[in-house]
Every structure is written in C-alpha cells, then in structure tokens.
Design a protein around this motif. Structure first.
Motif, PDB file in Angstrom:
ATOM      1  N   ILE B  75       0.812  -1.144   0.062  1.00 32.97           N
ATOM      2  CA  ILE B  75      -0.046   0.213   0.042  1.00 32.97           C
ATOM      3  C   ILE B  75       0.758   1.450   0.069  1.00 32.97           C
ATOM      4  N   GLY B  76       1.895   1.110   0.917  1.00 38.38           N
ATOM      5  CA  GLY B  76       2.906   2.448   0.784  1.00 38.38           C
ATOM      6  C   GLY B  76       3.462   2.830  -0.733  1.00 38.38           C
ATOM      7  N   GLU B  77       3.836   1.673  -1.172  1.00 40.63           N
ATOM      8  CA  GLU B  77       4.186   1.959  -2.530  1.00 40.63           C
ATOM      9  C   GLU B  77       3.048   2.325  -3.672  1.00 40.63           C
ATOM     10  N   ILE B 119       4.709   7.057   9.536  1.00 48.62           N
ATOM     11  CA  ILE B 119       3.871   6.816   8.248  1.00 48.62           C
ATOM     12  C   ILE B 119       4.079   5.649   7.160  1.00 48.62           C
ATOM     13  N   ALA B 120       5.402   5.751   6.985  1.00 49.77           N
ATOM     14  CA  ALA B 120       6.175   4.594   6.137  1.00 49.77           C
ATOM     15  C   ALA B 120       5.909   3.492   6.680  1.00 49.77           C
ATOM     16  N   HIS B 121       6.325   3.278   7.965  1.00 44.71           N
ATOM     17  CA  HIS B 121       6.179   2.323   8.414  1.00 44.71           C
ATOM     18  C   HIS B 121       4.792   1.406   8.516  1.00 44.71           C
ATOM     19  N   GLN B 125       4.006  -1.471   5.586  1.00 44.40           N
ATOM     20  CA  GLN B 125       3.966  -3.119   6.174  1.00 44.40           C
ATOM     21  C   GLN B 125       2.513  -3.516   5.937  1.00 44.40           C
ATOM     22  N   THR B 126       1.789  -2.891   5.116  1.00 39.43           N
ATOM     23  CA  THR B 126       0.437  -3.297   4.676  1.00 39.43           C
ATOM     24  C   THR B 126       0.248  -3.483   3.472  1.00 39.43           C
TER      25      THR B 126
END
Lengths: 149, 149
Positions: B75-77, B119-121, B125-126
């Motif tokens: 999701i972060g990407e 936030i990135a973490h 991780q999701t």
DNA sequence: TTCATTCTTGAGCAGATTAGTCGAGATTTG
DNA sequence: CAAATCTCGACTAATCTGCTCAAGAATGAA
C-alpha cells in the motif's frame, strides 16, 4: 501527505521565540533567523497571536514573544489549528469526521484510522520544549515500534 | 496531511479487483462498486496499469484484472507512486530528499523524520491482502506503541 | 510633540494542484 | 460489420498555496 510551508514556518518562528525566552523579537529579526519573508511572517505571526501562542507589542522596540511556556505548546495542536485535521481522510478524522458513502463495507477506513492515530500520537506527544531540547533524537536509535499484527 | 481522492479511488479499485480474484471487470463495473465516475476511473486504472498493478483486456467483455497477487501489492508503494513521497517535508524524504537552507541547525527535521518513519512503517507493512482480510482491525484493540522518550 | 519604528488589517494575485470532463480513436468479440 | 470496451490526449473549473502590497494604528525616543 504534505505539511504546508505555513505550518513549517510557524513552527520555525515558535522555535526562534522559544530560544529567546521571553524576549521580544521583531518580525524582521524572526524573518532573518527563519529564512521566511517579512511579509509572509506577518500573516503567520498574526495567526499565532490569534491562537494564543504568542503576544505582540506595537511601536518602536516592539515585536513578538512567546505567550505560553514551550512545555505548553503542543505541536499536533499547532499544526491542526493552522492547517486543519491531522487525519489523511475525513472519514478517519477525530476533529472533523465526515462519513463517506461507502462507510459500512469500507476496507480502507481501518487503514486511514491507523495512519491518523500514529500521526496524531507522534505530534500530540511532542511539545515545543521537546524540539528545543532535542528530545526527539533518541528515536534515531531505533525505538520505533509501530504495531504488531 | 491529506491523501488525495485519486489515491483513495485507486485503492478502492484495487480492493474491488482483489475481491474478484482474477476476474476481468469492466471500468463501469468497478465504477459502480467504488462510487467513482467512469471517466475518472479510466485515468486511474490506466495509471495502475502502467505501474504494473493491473492488466487490461480491450474490446467486448474486456476490462481490468489484478496483475499481482494481493500479498504483493504494498500500500505504501501504491500511494507513493501515485501521489509522491510519503514524507510530510522533503528534507525528511527517503525517496525524494531535498535539503533546506536551515538544515544544519534545523530542530524540525527530527520531527519530520519521525513522522515520515511512522507513516512509512504503517503503509509499507500493509499489503492489499491485509486490507482484504481485515488484518488491521486488531489495531483498534490498542496495540499501538509509537515511541519511547 | 513629532517622527521613526513596528505591528495590523484586508485586499490582491500568479502559479500549482485537484478533481474531474470530454471527444475521438483503437481493439476485440460475437 | 457492429457493439462493447479500453486508450490517449486535451481541456477546464474550482480551490489552495505562497506569497506581495498599501494604508493605517500604536508606541517609544528625541
């Protein structure tokens, strides 16, 4: 997921004022130290005054000074009052909640809620004093646990 | 600190595709289920296709389907590639770092870095699969530890 | 008192971003 | 061939961001 330059500049100004405990600094002094234009800082400081964070003195030798102690200035609150809700989506906002049409079956809300909670947790636990005394540096050491699955 | 509607809509579309494993869904099908206009979804799906998350089939009975497994979609990407850096300030960005003039004596950088990291973490991780299977819900229970002073 | 200094107020504005719309074309299936 | 469907690029309206600017009001120093 940006913070606006207004928020950044406001915090810079508060930090400069915090470093000159109680002293009255003119807008142009503050502008020099924050690298923000005088004209723009005028606006921002006025807003900080209306929010109760600083007080001002007019006329020659006038300027601004901190009205609250650095320990009493909550960074999350400053940002929220200057730029609006901390939440990335209004469906997850605590201070400005708005439902969306999906709502019921929305699989994203838990994510946005988690993001909001982590951002709010960090920012609301930090005071101007923490920034002034560099207390955040310990975090570089790896004391960062966000969540367990 | 907002996520744009484009990011939200893209995730909604990926979720709908993820719920219909492998099946080809037309843009208008997806539009119905995400409450996004067909015209806007066109654009977003095209972008997701160029990024390699979905593939498409033209002509009658055509449409889109997931190209990667939900476990492979970070999701972060997705958010970063669709909307830019996760960091609230470019001085704290890992993927788009830009120095500011203050830099050396900047007392804000540790804060922005901490915010970026949290936030990135969370987002990195999701995966889409986590959202589909509701794994984030456990976080409501209070397993949230952000940092120790 | 008078004048320079400094905050105060409100308006204005150029550029970027957001959130879309739209038309025409290319492809595929039946 | 016709209908369904994606593709591409242009266009636009509204909002936000990041400022600038002019004129006024208060204060302190000479």
């Amino acid at each position: 997921m940006k913070v606006s330059s207004k928020g950044e500049y406001a915090l810079r100004a508060l930090l400069v004022l915090g470093q000159h405990d109680g002293q009255v600094l003119s807008i142009s002094d503050i502008a020099d130290k924050t690298l923000v234009t005088v004209r723009y800082l005028e606006q921002i400081l006025l807003q900080l005054k209306k929010l109760g964070y600083v007080s001002s003195k007019r006329g020659a030798q006038g300027g601004y000074r901190l009205k609250l102690a650095p320990q009493e200035i909550n960074i999350g609150e400053v940002i929220r009052r200057l730029e609006g809700p901390l939440s990335p989506m209004s469906c997850a906002s605590v201070t400005a909640y708005e439902p969306c049409q999906l709502e019921a079956g929305c699989m994203l809300k838990p994510l946005w809620t988690l993001v909001r909670d982590t951002i709010a947790h960090v920012l609301e636990q930090t005071t101007l004093d923490d920034l002034l005394s560099g207390k955040l540096n310990v975090l570089d050491g790896g004391n960062l646990i966000v969540y367990k699955k």
